[in-house]
Scaffold this motif. Structure first.
Motif, PDB file in Angstrom:
ATOM      1  N   ALA A   8      10.245  66.930  24.964  1.00  0.00           N
ATOM      2  CA  ALA A   8      10.477  65.618  24.357  1.00  0.00           C
ATOM      3  C   ALA A   8      11.473  64.827  25.195  1.00  0.00           C
ATOM      4  CB  ALA A   8      11.019  65.790  22.938  1.00  0.00           C
ATOM      5  N   THR A   9      11.277  63.517  25.226  1.00  0.00           N
ATOM      6  CA  THR A   9      12.284  62.641  25.826  1.00  0.00           C
ATOM      7  C   THR A   9      12.677  61.583  24.810  1.00  0.00           C
ATOM      8  OG1 THR A   9      10.755  60.972  26.725  1.00  0.00           O
ATOM      9  CG2 THR A   9      11.180  62.907  28.102  1.00  0.00           C
ATOM     10  N   GLU A  10      13.908  61.130  24.928  1.00  0.00           N
ATOM     11  CA  GLU A  10      14.407  60.031  24.089  1.00  0.00           C
ATOM     12  C   GLU A  10      14.996  58.973  25.005  1.00  0.00           C
ATOM     13  OE1 GLU A  10      14.281  59.503  20.880  1.00  0.00           O
ATOM     14  OE2 GLU A  10      13.557  61.459  20.188  1.00  0.00           O
ATOM     15  N   GLY A  11      14.406  57.782  24.995  1.00  0.00           N
ATOM     16  CA  GLY A  11      14.971  56.661  25.750  1.00  0.00           C
ATOM     17  C   GLY A  11      15.125  56.918  27.231  1.00  0.00           C
ATOM     18  N   LEU A  12      14.203  57.686  27.814  1.00  0.00           N
ATOM     19  CA  LEU A  12      14.328  58.063  29.227  1.00  0.00           C
ATOM     20  C   LEU A  12      14.202  56.827  30.121  1.00  0.00           C
ATOM     21  CD1 LEU A  12      14.692  60.679  30.882  1.00  0.00           C
ATOM     22  CD2 LEU A  12      12.203  60.747  31.147  1.00  0.00           C
ATOM     23  N   THR A  13      15.206  56.617  30.964  1.00  0.00           N
ATOM     24  CA  THR A  13      15.270  55.405  31.788  1.00  0.00           C
ATOM     25  C   THR A  13      15.749  55.751  33.194  1.00  0.00           C
ATOM     26  OG1 THR A  13      15.765  54.051  29.836  1.00  0.00           O
ATOM     27  CG2 THR A  13      16.355  53.108  31.983  1.00  0.00           C
ATOM     28  N   LYS A  14      15.129  55.116  34.198  1.00  0.00           N
ATOM     29  CA  LYS A  14      15.591  55.284  35.580  1.00  0.00           C
ATOM     30  C   LYS A  14      15.621  53.931  36.259  1.00  0.00           C
ATOM     31  CE  LYS A  14      16.890  57.411  39.308  1.00  0.00           C
ATOM     32  NZ  LYS A  14      18.236  58.025  39.364  1.00  0.00           N
ATOM     33  N   ASP A  24      12.992  53.287  28.994  1.00  0.00           N
ATOM     34  CA  ASP A  24      13.100  53.648  27.569  1.00  0.00           C
ATOM     35  C   ASP A  24      11.868  54.436  27.078  1.00  0.00           C
ATOM     36  OD1 ASP A  24      14.460  53.692  25.130  1.00  0.00           O
ATOM     37  OD2 ASP A  24      13.440  51.889  24.407  1.00  0.00           O
ATOM     38  N   VAL A  25      11.491  55.472  27.839  1.00  0.00           N
ATOM     39  CA  VAL A  25      10.296  56.256  27.504  1.00  0.00           C
ATOM     40  C   VAL A  25      10.632  57.366  26.512  1.00  0.00           C
ATOM     41  CG1 VAL A  25       8.601  57.911  28.426  1.00  0.00           C
ATOM     42  CG2 VAL A  25       9.006  55.732  29.599  1.00  0.00           C
ATOM     43  N   THR A  26       9.957  57.335  25.385  1.00  0.00           N
ATOM     44  CA  THR A  26      10.062  58.403  24.403  1.00  0.00           C
ATOM     45  C   THR A  26       8.718  59.122  24.369  1.00  0.00           C
ATOM     46  OG1 THR A  26      11.771  57.305  23.106  1.00  0.00           O
ATOM     47  CG2 THR A  26      10.436  58.940  21.957  1.00  0.00           C
ATOM     48  N   LEU A  27       8.772  60.410  24.661  1.00  0.00           N
ATOM     49  CA  LEU A  27       7.565  61.209  24.854  1.00  0.00           C
ATOM     50  C   LEU A  27       7.638  62.446  23.968  1.00  0.00           C
ATOM     51  CD1 LEU A  27       5.106  61.243  26.871  1.00  0.00           C
ATOM     52  CD2 LEU A  27       6.535  62.639  28.384  1.00  0.00           C
ATOM     53  N   LEU A  56      14.764  64.014  39.961  1.00  0.00           N
ATOM     54  CA  LEU A  56      15.565  62.789  39.854  1.00  0.00           C
ATOM     55  C   LEU A  56      16.442  62.900  38.612  1.00  0.00           C
ATOM     56  CD1 LEU A  56      13.074  59.799  40.433  1.00  0.00           C
ATOM     57  CD2 LEU A  56      15.010  60.401  41.899  1.00  0.00           C
ATOM     58  N   GLU A  57      17.612  62.291  38.674  1.00  0.00           N
ATOM     59  CA  GLU A  57      18.488  62.243  37.499  1.00  0.00           C
ATOM     60  C   GLU A  57      18.232  60.935  36.742  1.00  0.00           C
ATOM     61  OE1 GLU A  57      20.656  64.521  36.206  1.00  0.00           O
ATOM     62  OE2 GLU A  57      19.692  65.809  37.681  1.00  0.00           O
ATOM     63  N   PRO A  58      18.101  60.985  35.425  1.00  0.00           N
ATOM     64  CA  PRO A  58      17.891  59.734  34.682  1.00  0.00           C
ATOM     65  C   PRO A  58      19.147  58.868  34.652  1.00  0.00           C
ATOM     66  CG  PRO A  58      18.045  61.615  33.162  1.00  0.00           C
ATOM     67  CD  PRO A  58      18.106  62.167  34.550  1.00  0.00           C
ATOM     68  N   THR A  59      18.934  57.566  34.564  1.00  0.00           N
ATOM     69  CA  THR A  59      20.059  56.647  34.373  1.00  0.00           C
ATOM     70  C   THR A  59      20.577  56.767  32.938  1.00  0.00           C
ATOM     71  OG1 THR A  59      18.983  55.138  35.926  1.00  0.00           O
ATOM     72  CG2 THR A  59      20.779  54.229  34.599  1.00  0.00           C
ATOM     73  N   ARG A  60      19.618  56.865  32.018  1.00  0.00           N
ATOM     74  CA  ARG A  60      19.945  57.049  30.593  1.00  0.00           C
ATOM     75  C   ARG A  60      18.867  57.911  29.951  1.00  0.00           C
ATOM     76  NH1 ARG A  60      20.493  51.929  31.556  1.00  0.00           N
ATOM     77  NH2 ARG A  60      18.526  51.248  30.646  1.00  0.00           N
ATOM     78  N   GLY A  61      19.174  58.393  28.752  1.00  0.00           N
ATOM     79  CA  GLY A  61      18.178  59.119  27.978  1.00  0.00           C
ATOM     80  C   GLY A  61      18.331  60.634  28.072  1.00  0.00           C
ATOM     81  N   THR A  62      17.564  61.338  27.251  1.00  0.00           N
ATOM     82  CA  THR A  62      17.659  62.802  27.218  1.00  0.00           C
ATOM     83  C   THR A  62      16.270  63.425  27.341  1.00  0.00           C
ATOM     84  OG1 THR A  62      17.509  62.803  24.805  1.00  0.00           O
ATOM     85  CG2 THR A  62      19.723  62.847  25.745  1.00  0.00           C
ATOM     86  N   ILE A  63      16.281  64.665  27.878  1.00  0.00           N
ATOM     87  CA  ILE A  63      15.057  65.472  27.993  1.00  0.00           C
ATOM     88  C   ILE A  63      15.329  66.800  27.304  1.00  0.00           C
ATOM     89  CG2 ILE A  63      13.386  66.522  29.586  1.00  0.00           C
ATOM     90  CD1 ILE A  63      14.604  64.592  31.774  1.00  0.00           C
ATOM     91  N   THR A  64      14.430  67.171  26.405  1.00  0.00           N
ATOM     92  CA  THR A  64      14.588  68.425  25.667  1.00  0.00           C
ATOM     93  C   THR A  64      13.363  69.288  25.891  1.00  0.00           C
ATOM     94  OG1 THR A  64      15.799  67.210  23.960  1.00  0.00           O
ATOM     95  CG2 THR A  64      15.071  69.415  23.378  1.00  0.00           C
ATOM     96  N   ASN A  66      11.789  73.040  24.738  1.00  0.00           N
ATOM     97  CA  ASN A  66      11.915  74.166  23.805  1.00  0.00           C
ATOM     98  C   ASN A  66      13.207  74.097  22.996  1.00  0.00           C
ATOM     99  OD1 ASN A  66       9.697  75.826  23.550  1.00  0.00           O
ATOM    100  ND2 ASN A  66      10.134  76.975  25.421  1.00  0.00           N
ATOM    101  N   GLY A  67      13.537  72.875  22.563  1.00  0.00           N
ATOM    102  CA  GLY A  67      14.723  72.687  21.729  1.00  0.00           C
ATOM    103  C   GLY A  67      16.036  72.677  22.492  1.00  0.00           C
ATOM    104  N   ARG A  68      15.986  72.768  23.809  1.00  0.00           N
ATOM    105  CA  ARG A  68      17.198  72.847  24.630  1.00  0.00           C
ATOM    106  C   ARG A  68      17.331  71.590  25.474  1.00  0.00           C
ATOM    107  NH1 ARG A  68      18.525  78.158  28.203  1.00  0.00           N
ATOM    108  NH2 ARG A  68      20.213  77.329  29.484  1.00  0.00           N
ATOM    109  N   ASN A  69      18.508  71.002  25.485  1.00  0.00           N
ATOM    110  CA  ASN A  69      18.747  69.794  26.272  1.00  0.00           C
ATOM    111  C   ASN A  69      18.817  70.172  27.759  1.00  0.00           C
ATOM    112  OD1 ASN A  69      19.840  67.525  27.625  1.00  0.00           O
ATOM    113  ND2 ASN A  69      20.906  66.853  25.785  1.00  0.00           N
ATOM    114  N   ILE A  70      17.837  69.696  28.542  1.00  0.00           N
ATOM    115  CA  ILE A  70      17.795  70.039  29.975  1.00  0.00           C
ATOM    116  C   ILE A  70      18.080  68.821  30.858  1.00  0.00           C
ATOM    117  CG2 ILE A  70      16.200  71.994  29.664  1.00  0.00           C
ATOM    118  CD1 ILE A  70      13.976  70.038  30.844  1.00  0.00           C
ATOM    119  N   THR A  71      18.653  67.775  30.264  1.00  0.00           N
ATOM    120  CA  THR A  71      18.867  66.516  30.997  1.00  0.00           C
ATOM    121  C   THR A  71      19.661  66.739  32.282  1.00  0.00           C
ATOM    122  OG1 THR A  71      18.941  65.456  28.826  1.00  0.00           O
ATOM    123  CG2 THR A  71      19.525  64.090  30.706  1.00  0.00           C
ATOM    124  N   ALA A  72      20.650  67.652  32.241  1.00  0.00           N
ATOM    125  CA  ALA A  72      21.494  67.878  33.419  1.00  0.00           C
ATOM    126  C   ALA A  72      21.193  69.214  34.103  1.00  0.00           C
ATOM    127  CB  ALA A  72      22.965  67.833  32.997  1.00  0.00           C
TER     128      ALA A  72
END
Length: 251
Positions: A8-14, A24-27, A56-64, A66-72
């Motif tokens: 899942a992504t929330e507000g993914l932005t680059k 602002d991609v929510t997937l 690539l690192e996102p400018t904003r937003g989160t990537i999850t 299997n329930g784990r935040n993998i944004t960084a």
């Protein structure tokens, strides 16, 4: 988040110096599904894929995942968690055989060195597993062939085999049909359908007939934003989608 959702992504932005490639991609990718990411040229599909696989690192937003935040999380660590991108990180050694390529990928999965100096007998313990993987991608008759000698479509099948050797729970395919003739397209489509039986697949693909026949869910991007989402029957009738493709010079 529901257990049904694997990625899942929330507000993914680059942003790239004043240009927003992904906006602002929510997937939501359902576990066990084949999910396609499509859109006209310049829609942001590749950038989105690079964000999901951490190239690539996102400018904003989160990537999850299997329930784990993998944004960084680093790309190699994401792969260890079970989300692997094919055709990018799969290492195919051109002057090694199909068998040797898949065997190396299996050793990588086990955390071993490449064992070039180990005895043949030690390496032979992997051979049953290698043959199973090679057979699963339709390369049973090519085990001794060097990767460089394979026709294009068979080479892509080998790349999928080396990726499957890592035993991913989720496979990201970056334009798996690019540059293929009709016969190869059908073969790789059948392979994707087969390997999707027990894993999740997210793919970027230009071939819309392949997308129509394979995908459970399709996300359409245009100018970096989600334009529509649903099954092929739904998104192909969406006037915004039709306009985006025709406006971009696509039939």
């Amino acid at each position: 988040m529901s257990d049904d959702i694997i990625l899942a992504t929330e507000g993914l932005t680059k942003d790239f110096k004043g240009f927003t490639a992904v906006d602002d991609v929510t997937l939501r990718v359902r576990r066990g599904s084949i999910h396609a990411l499509i859109g006209p040229n310049g829609a942001g599909k590749t950038t989105c894929f690079n964000l999901l696989t951490k190239f690539l690192e996102p400018t904003r937003g989160t990537i999850t995942y299997n329930g784990r935040n993998i944004t960084a999380t680093k790309p190699t660590d994401v792969a260890r968690l079970g989300m692997v991108r094919s055709f990018q990180i799969s290492a195919v050694f051109p002057h090694m055989s199909v068998m040797e390529n898949v065997r190396i990928a299996l050793q990588k999965k086990r955390g071993e060195s490449f064992d070039f100096w180990r005895s043949e007998r030690t390496l032979d313990t992997l051979d049953d597993e290698v043959r199973n993987l090679v057979g699963a991608v339709g390369l049973g008759d090519f085990v001794a062939a060097k990767a460089v000698e394979l026709p294009y479509g068979r080479k892509r099948a080998l790349e999928i085999a080396t990726t499957l050797a890592l035993d991913p729970e989720m496979l990201l395919l970056d334009e798996p049909m690019a540059g293929m003739g009709h016969e190869d397209v059908e073969r790789i489509a059948a392979l994707i359908r087969r390997i999707a039986a027990n894993r999740t697949i997210l793919m970027v693909e230009h071939n819309l007939s392949v997308v129509a026949s394979l995908s459970d869910t399709i996300t359409v991007l245009a100018r970096g934003r989600v334009l529509a989402q649903g099954d092929y029957a739904t998104v192909s009738k969406d006037p915004r989608v039709i306009e985006a493709y025709i406006g971009a010079g696509h039939g």
